[in-house]
Write a protein that holds these residues in place. Structure first.
Motif, mmCIF file in Angstrom:
data_model
loop_
_atom_site.group_PDB
_atom_site.id
_atom_site.type_symbol
_atom_site.label_atom_id
_atom_site.label_comp_id
_atom_site.label_asym_id
_atom_site.label_seq_id
_atom_site.Cartn_x
_atom_site.Cartn_y
_atom_site.Cartn_z
ATOM 1 N N ALA A 43 42.041 -32.110 -17.272
ATOM 2 C CA ALA A 43 41.297 -32.518 -18.462
ATOM 3 C C ALA A 43 39.822 -32.173 -18.328
ATOM 4 N N ARG A 44 39.230 -32.494 -17.182
ATOM 5 C CA ARG A 44 37.814 -32.179 -16.973
ATOM 6 C C ARG A 44 37.602 -30.666 -16.951
ATOM 7 N N GLY A 45 38.536 -29.945 -16.322
ATOM 8 C CA GLY A 45 38.425 -28.491 -16.286
ATOM 9 C C GLY A 45 38.473 -27.880 -17.672
ATOM 10 N N LEU A 46 39.321 -28.424 -18.541
ATOM 11 C CA LEU A 46 39.436 -27.911 -19.909
ATOM 12 C C LEU A 46 38.153 -28.168 -20.694
ATOM 13 N N VAL A 47 37.569 -29.352 -20.535
ATOM 14 C CA VAL A 47 36.316 -29.667 -21.242
ATOM 15 C C VAL A 47 35.206 -28.740 -20.756
ATOM 16 N N GLU A 48 35.109 -28.548 -19.450
ATOM 17 C CA GLU A 48 34.075 -27.668 -18.907
ATOM 18 C C GLU A 48 34.274 -26.223 -19.357
ATOM 19 N N ALA A 49 35.535 -25.854 -19.669
ATOM 20 C CA ALA A 49 35.822 -24.488 -20.116
ATOM 21 C C ALA A 49 35.628 -24.303 -21.617
ATOM 22 N N GLY A 50 35.398 -25.397 -22.367
ATOM 23 C CA GLY A 50 35.117 -25.253 -23.783
ATOM 24 C C GLY A 50 35.911 -26.116 -24.727
ATOM 25 N N ALA A 51 36.871 -26.902 -24.244
ATOM 26 C CA ALA A 51 37.640 -27.770 -25.138
ATOM 27 C C ALA A 51 36.728 -28.826 -25.760
ATOM 28 N N GLU A 52 36.873 -29.032 -27.064
ATOM 29 C CA GLU A 52 36.066 -30.040 -27.739
ATOM 30 C C GLU A 52 36.590 -31.444 -27.485
ATOM 31 N N ARG A 53 37.903 -31.542 -27.276
ATOM 32 C CA ARG A 53 38.528 -32.842 -27.053
ATOM 33 C C ARG A 53 39.798 -32.637 -26.243
ATOM 34 N N VAL A 54 40.046 -33.545 -25.300
ATOM 35 C CA VAL A 54 41.286 -33.525 -24.526
ATOM 36 C C VAL A 54 41.938 -34.899 -24.621
ATOM 37 N N ILE A 55 43.182 -34.922 -25.048
ATOM 38 C CA ILE A 55 43.960 -36.157 -25.112
ATOM 39 C C ILE A 55 44.836 -36.207 -23.868
ATOM 40 N N GLY A 56 44.510 -37.113 -22.963
ATOM 41 C CA GLY A 56 45.304 -37.265 -21.755
ATOM 42 C C GLY A 56 46.473 -38.202 -21.992
ATOM 43 N N TRP A 70 35.515 -43.538 -14.665
ATOM 44 C CA TRP A 70 34.721 -42.352 -15.001
ATOM 45 C C TRP A 70 34.871 -41.867 -16.444
ATOM 46 N N LEU A 71 35.850 -42.375 -17.185
ATOM 47 C CA LEU A 71 36.076 -41.867 -18.544
ATOM 48 C C LEU A 71 34.854 -42.029 -19.448
ATOM 49 N N ALA A 72 34.094 -43.077 -19.259
ATOM 50 C CA ALA A 72 32.925 -43.306 -20.117
ATOM 51 C C ALA A 72 31.921 -42.164 -20.022
ATOM 52 N N ASP A 73 31.925 -41.454 -18.899
ATOM 53 C CA ASP A 73 30.996 -40.329 -18.722
ATOM 54 C C ASP A 73 31.550 -39.032 -19.308
ATOM 55 N N TRP A 74 32.762 -39.072 -19.829
ATOM 56 C CA TRP A 74 33.399 -37.896 -20.413
ATOM 57 C C TRP A 74 33.912 -38.260 -21.818
ATOM 58 N N PRO A 75 33.025 -38.374 -22.787
ATOM 59 C CA PRO A 75 33.422 -38.829 -24.131
ATOM 60 C C PRO A 75 34.424 -37.900 -24.820
ATOM 61 N N ALA A 76 34.551 -36.665 -24.369
ATOM 62 C CA ALA A 76 35.504 -35.740 -24.987
ATOM 63 C C ALA A 76 36.940 -35.995 -24.533
ATOM 64 N N ILE A 77 37.110 -36.883 -23.528
ATOM 65 C CA ILE A 77 38.436 -37.141 -22.983
ATOM 66 C C ILE A 77 38.887 -38.554 -23.335
ATOM 67 N N SER A 78 40.104 -38.665 -23.844
ATOM 68 C CA SER A 78 40.721 -39.968 -24.078
ATOM 69 C C SER A 78 42.042 -40.011 -23.321
ATOM 70 N N LEU A 79 42.574 -41.208 -23.113
ATOM 71 C CA LEU A 79 43.780 -41.357 -22.310
ATOM 72 C C LEU A 79 44.731 -42.343 -22.981
ATOM 73 N N VAL A 80 45.992 -41.935 -23.100
ATOM 74 C CA VAL A 80 47.028 -42.734 -23.747
ATOM 75 C C VAL A 80 48.138 -42.998 -22.739
ATOM 76 N N ARG A 81 48.650 -44.222 -22.712
ATOM 77 C CA ARG A 81 49.786 -44.522 -21.837
ATOM 78 C C ARG A 81 51.077 -44.212 -22.577
#
Length: 331
Positions: A43-56, A70-81
């Protein structure tokens, strides 16, 4: 100390084949699903490569516990159970889907999760930490059914012998108890060889977590959620998973010809996927040196076309199934 704190205090988890994956799916943009979130490396790799949003997506509570720091420091990433096979319930019309299959190093390294035959812990193996455990299967299944699990899911040639000995000596409650019995049954592990319990533990883990069914349903779910031009990238770690992914992409990614004996060959029709990696991509020497666990990893990538998604039967992609199982089931 909590499991998440112990994992985070160790060396950082390095996602396998991240660099070749990003190379094959480039350019990265838009919304992506990381269907097997784990420690969040993809997820972090995708954001650093240009993804606007990643749904984990991850069914393991440990992944969510670890991400909370650490998620709070990566606002482009969300996580669903959730299980990744239900990704079409989480999102729709995405630009990419990444799946990193199998058990993660963070799960293997925690003895209390019961995945490892090298660490003493309860016979658990549940990724979602709910439902029947490996101990339930080992202690409750009839001998013939237990042997089928070991053979079908672990390709263990001595499955009948192992199952008979398990039934004679059960109940079992810990990993080392079971691993020790298997070693005594089929021979102690020799230097340089895989541990005698490797195939049996793999089989139990796959059965407990319905991993093959999740992969089968997950591939179809990915086909449904990807928009035209969207990328599917799957990393596998053993031959059965890779064969299932390869067969799925052959069925849904090759151009199809419609020919009969009385007519000339018709023009090729397109399929739901265009295969990007004709051969599976493995780790290079540098990655193997840095991460020996990557040695069996294989990456396959395909690009979604604009054709409608098509269902596929489990037997069409060579999914191993127990006797009496249906190829039309749902997770």
């Amino acid at each position: 100390m909590a499991a998440a704190e112990r994992i985070q205090g160790e060396a950082p988890h390095v996602p396998v084949l991240l660099a070749p994956l990003l190379r094959e799916v480039a350019p990265v943009s838009g919304v992506w699903i990381d269907g097997t979130f784990g420690a969040g490396g993809y997820a972090r790799g995708l954001v650093e490569a240009g993804a606007e949003r990643v749904i984990g997506i991850d069914r393991d509570p440990l992944a969510h516990e670890m991400a909370a720091g650490w998620l709070a420091d990566w606002p482009a990433i969300s996580l669903v159970r959730e299980n990744f096979c239900n990704m079409d319930k989480v999102a729709e019309s995405v630009d990419g889907v990444v799946l990193d299959l199998g058990v993660s190093s963070m799960q293997l390294d925690l003895a209390e999760r019961g995945f490892s035959f090298m660490r003493d812990g309860p016979l658990d193996m549940r990724m979602g930490q709910a439902g029947p455990t490996a101990a339930d299967l080992v202690n409750d299944l009839p001998e013939s059914e237990l042997a089928d699990v070991l053979y079908v899911y672990g390709e263990e040639r001595q499955s009948r012998r192992i199952a008979r000995r398990i039934v004679e000596h059960r109940p079992f409650s810990t990993t080392l108890e079971l691993a020790g019995l298997i070693e005594r049954t089929i021979g102690r592990t020799k230097p340089g060889q895989a541990h005698a319990a490797t195939r049996s533990f793999q089989a139990l883990r796959i059965a407990v977590n319905a991993e093959y069914e999740a992969l089968w349903q997950g591939l179809m779910a990915a086909e449904r959620v990807l928009k035209p031009g969207g990328m599917l990238a799957v990393v596998t770690f053993h031959s059965v998973e890779d064969r299932m992914v390869k067969r799925f992409l052959q069925l849904h990614g090759e151009k199809k010809r419609h020919v009969n004996r009385y007519a000339t060959e018709t023009p090729e029709a397109e399929a739901p996927f265009e295969i990007v990696t004709r051969k599976a991509v493995g780790p290079d020497a540098d990655e193997l040196t840095a991460n020996p666990r990557a040695r069996s990893a294989k990456l396959r990538v395909a690009r979604r076309t604009d054709l409608p998604a098509e269902a596929v039967e489990a037997d069409e992609i060579a999914m191993p199934m127990l006797k009496g199982a249906t190829s039309k089931g749902k997770i």
